[in-house]
Motif scaffolding. Sequence first.
Motif, PDB file in Angstrom:
ATOM      1  N   ASP A  66       0.821  -1.209   0.000  1.00  0.00           N
ATOM      2  CA  ASP A  66       0.000   0.000   0.000  1.00  0.00           C
ATOM      3  C   ASP A  66       0.856   1.261   0.000  1.00  0.00           C
ATOM      4  O   ASP A  66       0.384   2.341  -0.381  1.00  0.00           O
ATOM      5  CB  ASP A  66      -0.919   0.025   1.229  1.00  0.00           C
ATOM      6  N   ALA A  67       2.118   1.146   0.424  1.00  0.00           N
ATOM      7  CA  ALA A  67       3.010   2.300   0.499  1.00  0.00           C
ATOM      8  C   ALA A  67       4.138   2.256  -0.530  1.00  0.00           C
ATOM      9  O   ALA A  67       4.988   3.141  -0.534  1.00  0.00           O
ATOM     10  CB  ALA A  67       3.609   2.403   1.908  1.00  0.00           C
ATOM     11  N   ARG A  68       4.147   1.256  -1.385  1.00  0.00           N
ATOM     12  CA  ARG A  68       5.260   1.091  -2.329  1.00  0.00           C
ATOM     13  C   ARG A  68       4.737   0.478  -3.620  1.00  0.00           C
ATOM     14  O   ARG A  68       4.048  -0.537  -3.594  1.00  0.00           O
ATOM     15  CB  ARG A  68       6.318   0.184  -1.679  1.00  0.00           C
ATOM     16  N   GLN A  69       5.065   1.090  -4.769  1.00  0.00           N
ATOM     17  CA  GLN A  69       4.606   0.564  -6.052  1.00  0.00           C
ATOM     18  C   GLN A  69       5.827   0.294  -6.925  1.00  0.00           C
ATOM     19  O   GLN A  69       6.310   1.156  -7.653  1.00  0.00           O
ATOM     20  CB  GLN A  69       3.674   1.557  -6.731  1.00  0.00           C
ATOM     21  N   GLU A  70       6.322  -0.943  -6.831  1.00  0.00           N
ATOM     22  CA  GLU A  70       7.549  -1.299  -7.540  1.00  0.00           C
ATOM     23  C   GLU A  70       7.344  -1.333  -9.048  1.00  0.00           C
ATOM     24  O   GLU A  70       8.279  -1.056  -9.812  1.00  0.00           O
ATOM     25  CB  GLU A  70       8.060  -2.653  -7.043  1.00  0.00           C
ATOM     26  N   PHE A  71       6.125  -1.633  -9.509  1.00  0.00           N
ATOM     27  CA  PHE A  71       5.894  -1.651 -10.956  1.00  0.00           C
ATOM     28  C   PHE A  71       5.960  -0.237 -11.539  1.00  0.00           C
ATOM     29  O   PHE A  71       6.459  -0.046 -12.651  1.00  0.00           O
ATOM     30  CB  PHE A  71       4.553  -2.303 -11.288  1.00  0.00           C
ATOM     31  N   ILE A  72       5.453   0.761 -10.794  1.00  0.00           N
ATOM     32  CA  ILE A  72       5.610   2.143 -11.256  1.00  0.00           C
ATOM     33  C   ILE A  72       7.085   2.497 -11.306  1.00  0.00           C
ATOM     34  O   ILE A  72       7.562   3.134 -12.261  1.00  0.00           O
ATOM     35  CB  ILE A  72       4.845   3.120 -10.346  1.00  0.00           C
ATOM     36  N   MET A 106       0.920   7.732  -2.933  1.00  0.00           N
ATOM     37  CA  MET A 106       0.238   6.527  -2.477  1.00  0.00           C
ATOM     38  C   MET A 106      -0.795   6.795  -1.384  1.00  0.00           C
ATOM     39  O   MET A 106      -1.473   5.895  -0.920  1.00  0.00           O
ATOM     40  CB  MET A 106       1.267   5.519  -1.929  1.00  0.00           C
ATOM     41  N   THR A 107      -0.905   8.040  -0.963  1.00  0.00           N
ATOM     42  CA  THR A 107      -1.809   8.366   0.130  1.00  0.00           C
ATOM     43  C   THR A 107      -2.410   9.731  -0.130  1.00  0.00           C
ATOM     44  O   THR A 107      -1.823  10.567  -0.830  1.00  0.00           O
ATOM     45  CB  THR A 107      -1.060   8.349   1.479  1.00  0.00           C
ATOM     46  N   GLU A 108      -3.579   9.975   0.395  1.00  0.00           N
ATOM     47  CA  GLU A 108      -4.277  11.230   0.151  1.00  0.00           C
ATOM     48  C   GLU A 108      -3.612  12.375   0.901  1.00  0.00           C
ATOM     49  O   GLU A 108      -3.311  12.267   2.093  1.00  0.00           O
ATOM     50  CB  GLU A 108      -5.735  11.105   0.580  1.00  0.00           C
TER      51      GLU A 108
END
Length: 287
Positions: A66-72, A106-108
């Motif tokens: 939820d806090a990390r987007q490795e694909f991005i 990743m967060t508002e």
Amino acid sequence: MATEFTTDITEAVVDSFAGTADPRLRELLGALTRHLHAFARETRPTTGEWERAIDFLTETGHMCTDARQEFILLSDVLGVSMLVEALNGHRDPGATESTVLGPFHMTESPVRELGATIDLVGTGEPCVVSGRVLSRDGTPLPGAALDVWQADGEGFYDVQRPDVQPPGNGRGLFTTDTEGRFRFRTCVPSPYPIPTDGPVGALLRATGRHPYRPAHIHFIASAEGHAPVTTHLFVAGSPYLGSDAVFAVRKSLVQDFAETDDPSLAREFGVANPFRHARFELVLEPA
């Protein structure tokens, strides 16, 4: 009759998507198949190499949270994120240029009043960022939304170090005033490395590439009747402006964070004088 896959497997796969109801999805799958098969024919990967590629993608997925987007992050370091932005960005040369979203939106962002600080930990040199949101013809856009996020003075986002930074540190959602103006207090951003503890970091090490990004602040500006823009404000003179790990630097987005000696302006902004000040105008295209 059995299909002779050694010669016509590509078109057999493309034909298998013929019943796809969505024509755009059918087009994308067909093009993906043809280009992927062409890559395989050109490079002739061994079975072991292809298995390693699949393992790499599997590891990339496992690294996502939820806090990390490795694909991005993978899309960024391969330049695909910036290419997609270039293909879909503004068409008007007078509008603010777009850049990548990055992996940490990743967060508002918390709603903040104009002039408020987004730096809740005080790890960097204090500064003020101010400017306007305008339409292409120069008309101010009152009530425009400005979503802002950045790393702290040590180069980390709040989601990377929740034990050190409170939620929402380095983030703010602002609304421009009646003249389209905005302002907020923060710290001067610093260069930082993208996360290297996952498969993307391993890829960079294997290819001899550095992981660093130049100092920057992220922005998303939006207003009624206008196309939103996702962009950056880069710090002039920052290291890595010419070798950004995610290829996102555009010259029009590089601005001075100049030392300003103006007691009246310091009082207006609520900061000590002298202070560092960056000015940034965001110009939106009509939708």
